[in-house]
Design a protein around this motif. Structure first.
Motif, PDB file in Angstrom:
ATOM      1  N   TYR A 101     -61.848  93.461  12.198  1.00  0.00           N
ATOM      2  CA  TYR A 101     -62.351  94.823  12.319  1.00  0.00           C
ATOM      3  C   TYR A 101     -62.542  95.435  10.928  1.00  0.00           C
ATOM      4  O   TYR A 101     -61.839  95.080   9.979  1.00  0.00           O
ATOM      5  N   TYR A 102     -63.482  96.360  10.856  1.00  0.00           N
ATOM      6  CA  TYR A 102     -63.709  97.248   9.731  1.00  0.00           C
ATOM      7  C   TYR A 102     -64.490  96.588   8.586  1.00  0.00           C
ATOM      8  O   TYR A 102     -64.332  95.405   8.291  1.00  0.00           O
ATOM      9  N   ALA A 103     -65.334  97.407   7.961  1.00  0.00           N
ATOM     10  CA  ALA A 103     -66.093  96.958   6.803  1.00  0.00           C
ATOM     11  C   ALA A 103     -65.141  96.561   5.676  1.00  0.00           C
ATOM     12  O   ALA A 103     -65.445  95.662   4.879  1.00  0.00           O
ATOM     13  N   GLU A 104     -64.005  97.229   5.617  1.00  0.00           N
ATOM     14  CA  GLU A 104     -62.959  96.888   4.654  1.00  0.00           C
ATOM     15  C   GLU A 104     -61.698  96.555   5.453  1.00  0.00           C
ATOM     16  O   GLU A 104     -60.907  97.443   5.789  1.00  0.00           O
ATOM     17  N   PRO A 105     -61.509  95.280   5.816  1.00  0.00           N
ATOM     18  CA  PRO A 105     -60.380  94.882   6.686  1.00  0.00           C
ATOM     19  C   PRO A 105     -59.037  95.295   6.098  1.00  0.00           C
ATOM     20  O   PRO A 105     -58.857  95.366   4.875  1.00  0.00           O
ATOM     21  N   ILE A 106     -58.102  95.592   7.001  1.00  0.00           N
ATOM     22  CA  ILE A 106     -56.774  96.031   6.579  1.00  0.00           C
ATOM     23  C   ILE A 106     -55.706  95.044   7.042  1.00  0.00           C
ATOM     24  O   ILE A 106     -55.872  94.358   8.048  1.00  0.00           O
ATOM     25  N   GLU A 107     -54.621  94.992   6.307  1.00  0.00           N
ATOM     26  CA  GLU A 107     -53.457  94.186   6.678  1.00  0.00           C
ATOM     27  C   GLU A 107     -52.397  95.112   7.275  1.00  0.00           C
ATOM     28  O   GLU A 107     -51.963  96.069   6.635  1.00  0.00           O
ATOM     29  N   ILE A 108     -51.994  94.819   8.515  1.00  0.00           N
ATOM     30  CA  ILE A 108     -50.910  95.580   9.131  1.00  0.00           C
ATOM     31  C   ILE A 108     -49.585  95.047   8.591  1.00  0.00           C
ATOM     32  O   ILE A 108     -49.233  93.888   8.815  1.00  0.00           O
ATOM     33  N   ASP A 109     -48.846  95.886   7.900  1.00  0.00           N
ATOM     34  CA  ASP A 109     -47.634  95.444   7.218  1.00  0.00           C
ATOM     35  C   ASP A 109     -46.386  95.609   8.084  1.00  0.00           C
ATOM     36  O   ASP A 109     -45.545  94.713   8.150  1.00  0.00           O
ATOM     37  N   HIS A 110     -46.254  96.755   8.753  1.00  0.00           N
ATOM     38  CA  HIS A 110     -45.090  96.968   9.603  1.00  0.00           C
ATOM     39  C   HIS A 110     -45.388  98.092  10.591  1.00  0.00           C
ATOM     40  O   HIS A 110     -46.388  98.816  10.459  1.00  0.00           O
ATOM     41  N   GLY A 111     -44.522  98.219  11.592  1.00  0.00           N
ATOM     42  CA  GLY A 111     -44.722  99.239  12.606  1.00  0.00           C
ATOM     43  C   GLY A 111     -43.410  99.777  13.136  1.00  0.00           C
ATOM     44  O   GLY A 111     -42.351  99.163  12.964  1.00  0.00           O
ATOM     45  N   GLU A 112     -43.490 100.920  13.776  1.00  0.00           N
ATOM     46  CA  GLU A 112     -42.322 101.522  14.433  1.00  0.00           C
ATOM     47  C   GLU A 112     -42.832 102.444  15.537  1.00  0.00           C
ATOM     48  O   GLU A 112     -43.697 103.291  15.295  1.00  0.00           O
ATOM     49  N   GLY A 113     -42.326 102.263  16.722  1.00  0.00           N
ATOM     50  CA  GLY A 113     -42.771 103.079  17.835  1.00  0.00           C
ATOM     51  C   GLY A 113     -44.236 102.856  18.138  1.00  0.00           C
ATOM     52  O   GLY A 113     -44.683 101.750  18.400  1.00  0.00           O
ATOM     53  N   ARG A 114     -45.027 103.919  18.074  1.00  0.00           N
ATOM     54  CA  ARG A 114     -46.465 103.821  18.323  1.00  0.00           C
ATOM     55  C   ARG A 114     -47.266 103.839  17.033  1.00  0.00           C
ATOM     56  O   ARG A 114     -48.492 103.940  17.041  1.00  0.00           O
ATOM     57  N   HIS A 115     -46.616 103.711  15.890  1.00  0.00           N
ATOM     58  CA  HIS A 115     -47.295 103.767  14.613  1.00  0.00           C
ATOM     59  C   HIS A 115     -47.189 102.435  13.862  1.00  0.00           C
ATOM     60  O   HIS A 115     -46.224 101.690  14.032  1.00  0.00           O
ATOM     61  N   VAL A 116     -48.212 102.175  13.040  1.00  0.00           N
ATOM     62  CA  VAL A 116     -48.175 101.035  12.118  1.00  0.00           C
ATOM     63  C   VAL A 116     -48.589 101.523  10.740  1.00  0.00           C
ATOM     64  O   VAL A 116     -49.247 102.568  10.600  1.00  0.00           O
TER      65      VAL A 116
END
Length: 435
Positions: free
Chosen positions: A23-38
């Motif tokens: 996804y996205y023109a500038e892809p992102i790396e999901i580093d960590h999450g908690e609850g409903r947030h990343v």
């Protein structure tokens, strides 16, 4: 693109397949999450309204799951199905009890795709037939056999097939020839279509496989009761019904624990259920529940090296118990209604929103151009605008113009309201861009 994400994206392009999209023109790396947030690797925080493709079912970093995985990992990581495995047996007991299947037995796999393979193996062997019925616009996985029953050309890279597939009508999509019919008339038309297809098949058919709500297909839905009417026809021919619950299971639709239960009039129920995704909350697990007569019909030896591993089943059991103990199905129904109301309001005001559909916390928003035609460009722009606003969503549909909204089932009303405001602004931005 700035440093961290740009560098990692270049490394990915060098070693991973070109067809493995991001996804996205500038892809992102999901580093960590908690609850409903990343948080991404550059420190940006997002409300997660996609859950890793409807997989983070309860919450990110749920303590109960983390503790169960950690405790089991401290004992043993792996043993295979050749040995007794207490977490696997306990999880199978729980899934069997919840399934609604008569005399159920459970087989665990490592993914939803492998669950589809298993269900097809069981059905074709039990019925001594390689003929399969599937719905148009469907998606069932990425393996050779699951691609062969996927009715969406964008996700079917080959016409070669180990089965002979017949596609039938079964959902309501804008622009479809049957789309303007009432629910009762659409059901009658789809049942007539099924009868017509069966009248042209030379040999016996093994099964019908159907998603109660089509996931990759843009959350397109049949009218309630359609699959139950199909079941009456299938029973006359001895054909098995497989309900693909990889995305609809575990209470996500709010009104029901399983998607098939919206079609359970007159006692109709599937012969098999496939499941995956949300059960593991990110752990790699899938499986099949089937009537014992079907599950036990395999005439050869079989094992699973990784399916039902001690660590994944321990984590999945903790995750499932959390969902049940905290009535996340009820939360999906209540908070899903809050989210749906805001999306419906946007649809009434914004010409770019052609349709809102789905159930519970499985909602699709179809974006169109000024002429009411599917607009993949609008969906892409809305996806980007939502990310800039701090909300992650998905995209799908036959034409790639449907936004897929499916947050963890523990989402609060405040989070739903906050996310909805970002989404409505993203729709408005998409409308301006394509105008």
């Amino acid at each position: 693109m700035n440093g961290t994400h740009a560098d990692l994206h270049k490394r990915r392009q060098a070693v991973l397949p070109s067809w493995l999209s991001t996804y996205y023109a500038e892809p992102i790396e999901i580093d960590h999450g908690e609850g409903r947030h990343v948080w991404d690797a550059e420190g940006n925080r997002y409300l997660d309204f996609f859950g890793g493709i409807l997989t983070t079912m309860t919450a990110h970093a749920l303590p109960e799951v983390t503790a169960a995985v950690s405790e089991q990992a401290g004992k043993i990581l792996h043993s295979s199905t050749l040995y007794l495995n207490r977490p696997m047996i306990e999880l199978a007991e729980q899934v069997a009890e919840l399934s609604g299947i008569d005399d159920p037995k459970v087989f665990f796999t490592s993914s939803g795709t492998e669950a589809t393979d298993t269900a097809l193996l069981l059905a074709t062997g039990y019925r001594a037939s390689n003929q399969v019925l599937a719905l148009r616009n469907s998606y069932h996985g990425r393996s050779f056999s699951s691609v062969a029953i996927t009715g969406n050309s964008g996700w079917s890279p080959t016409s070669l097939s180990p089965v002979q597939t017949f596609y039938v009508h079964g959902t309501r999509r804008p622009g479809q020839p049957l789309a303007e019919l009432s629910d009762a008339d659409l059901i009658a038309a789809c049942v007539a279509d099924l009868e017509d297809v069966l009248g042209q098949v030379r040999d016996n058919v093994a099964c019908l496989i159907a998603e109660p709500i089509q996931g990759v297909g843009g959350f397109s839905m049949p009218p309630d009761g359609l699959l139950g009417e199909f079941k009456k026809v299938l029973d006359r021919h001895g054909i098995l019904w497989i309900s693909d619950e990889v995305q609809t299971g575990w209470g996500r639709t709010g009104d029901h624990f399983w998607g098939w239960q919206a079609h359970a009039q007159d006692g109709a129920k599937p012969d098999m259920i496939t499941f995956a995704k949300g059960l593991g909350n990110g752990l790699s697990i899938g499986g099949v529940v089937a009537r014992a007569e079907i599950m036990d019909s395999v005439p050869a030896n079989s094992i699973s090296t990784f399916g039902g591993s001690p660590v994944t089943t321990a984590g999945a059991l903790a995750n499932l118990r959390y969902a049940l103990d905290h009535d996340l199905q009820g939360n999906a129904r209540r908070v899903g209604a809050v989210l749906r109301a805001r999306l419906d309001d946007a649809a009434a005001r914004l010409p770019v929103v052609g349709d809102v559909r789905g159930r519970g916390l499985m909602l699709g928003v179809e974006l169109v151009d000024a002429h009411g035609r599917p607009s993949p460009a609008a969906a892409t722009e809305a996806l980007e605008a939502a990310r800039r606003g701090g909300v992650l969503i998905g995209k799908g549909g036959l034409h790639g113009n449907v936004l897929r909204i499916a947050p963890p089932l523990s989402i609060t009303e405040d989070e739903a309201t906050e996310g909805a405001a970002v989404l409505v602004a993203a729709f408005q931005e998409a409308g301006r861009v394509i105008a």
